[in-house]
Design an enzyme around this catalytic site. Structure first.
Site, PDB file in Angstrom:
ATOM      1  N   ARG A  58       0.818  -1.221   0.000  1.00 29.80           N
ATOM      2  CA  ARG A  58       0.000   0.000   0.000  1.00 29.80           C
ATOM      3  C   ARG A  58       0.847   1.265   0.000  1.00 29.80           C
ATOM      4  NH1 ARG A  58      -3.764  -2.236   4.062  1.00 29.80           N
ATOM      5  NH2 ARG A  58      -3.013  -0.502   5.309  1.00 29.80           N
ATOM      6  N   GLU A  95       3.217  -7.876  16.790  1.00 23.50           N
ATOM      7  CA  GLU A  95       2.561  -8.383  18.000  1.00 23.50           C
ATOM      8  C   GLU A  95       2.769  -9.893  18.090  1.00 23.50           C
ATOM      9  OE1 GLU A  95      -1.741  -7.857  20.262  1.00 23.50           O
ATOM     10  OE2 GLU A  95      -1.517  -7.242  18.186  1.00 23.50           O
TER      11      GLU A  95
END
Lengths: 172, 172
Positions: A58, A95
């Site tokens: 992106r 994470e």
């Protein structure tokens, strides 16, 4: 133009509990897309930018349009194995697990002025790794630009010492 | 400008026996990148283009810059699971296995004029699947544009009935 009104909010994407800010509804609106790129470009008017570095995939969206507008070159930072010539890489923690990014070793000449661009500033790991890649090649990070910043994730903490700019800010 | 001279030829990538035409050496040259986008844009001067549709992820590179230049909207076609809202998909066969592409169902309004853009025309499967997605949403494919065409792979055979344009052609 009210660019924020062109963003679609998608709840529970990619996982339950996450509110996703979808830029595709803005991108498909030619005037809104143009205004978005121009607003990014305006911030850097009069500054020397030799290269725009954008992160797959992106980051290519605003990065290449911005490079075109600024008359700069574009350098893609990609996932492992995608770039065909000699690369260096940086890994950073997510994470869950780690992520690795690569750049061609000949992508940047020592001393070139570089603008790092991505669509979204979340926790800042991707942007910081990208800045590291640029600097390892001798490039100078002039600024780090995002279209959207999720301020509640404090990504700027990872980017201390860099000039950081974002067009739209969300505090939740 | 001699754009072909800016392309790097990388032998044996991604697999032995394949000669890979690497556009990153062109992209990092601001003048060459601008000239490339302008050459694509020139081909469509005076034609109505509402949307540019680009395929993840290298199709975003020329696609977004071209959308910006033409004042059109940009619509990403992506790998499964990346687009956050409702999608339709198309699958097509590769040499080994199949590939699937998705587009948001609200990405295109019926009757909109669409330019499909990718960096490379090889066997044409990706481009054909993208045209199918556009047409299933009611869009009209005005043309299919590539930066590089590998003419020896006969990708145009897959795109019969479409206007096809490429900036650089390689016959081996």
């Amino acid at each position: 133009m009210d660019l924020a009104s062109k963003i679609r909010n998608v709840p529970d994407f990619p996982v339950k509990g996450i509110l996703f800010y979808d830029i595709t509804t803005l991108l498909k609106d030619g005037e809104a897309f143009k205004a978005s790129v121009d607003q990014l470009a305006e911030r850097y008017a009069g500054q020397q930018i030799d290269l725009v570095v954008g992160v797959e995939s992106r980051g290519f969206i605003f990065g290449t349009a911005l490079a075109y507008k600024l008359g700069a070159g574009f350098v893609p930072v990609r996932k492992p194995g995608k770039l065909p010539a000699e690369t260096i890489s940086e890994s950073y923690e997510l994470e869950y697990g780690t992520n690795t990014l690569e750049i061609h070793t000949d992508a940047i000449q020592k001393g070139q002025k570089v603008l790092v661009v991505d669509d979204l500033l979340a926790t800042g790991g991707t942007a910081k790794a990208t800045c590291n890649l640029v600097e390892r090649l001798g490039g100078e990070v002039v600024s780090v630009a995002f279209f959207i910043e999720l301020t509640f994730l404090h990504g700027r903490d990872q980017l201390q010492g860099y000039d950081v700019f974002s067009v739209l800010k969300y505090d939740k």
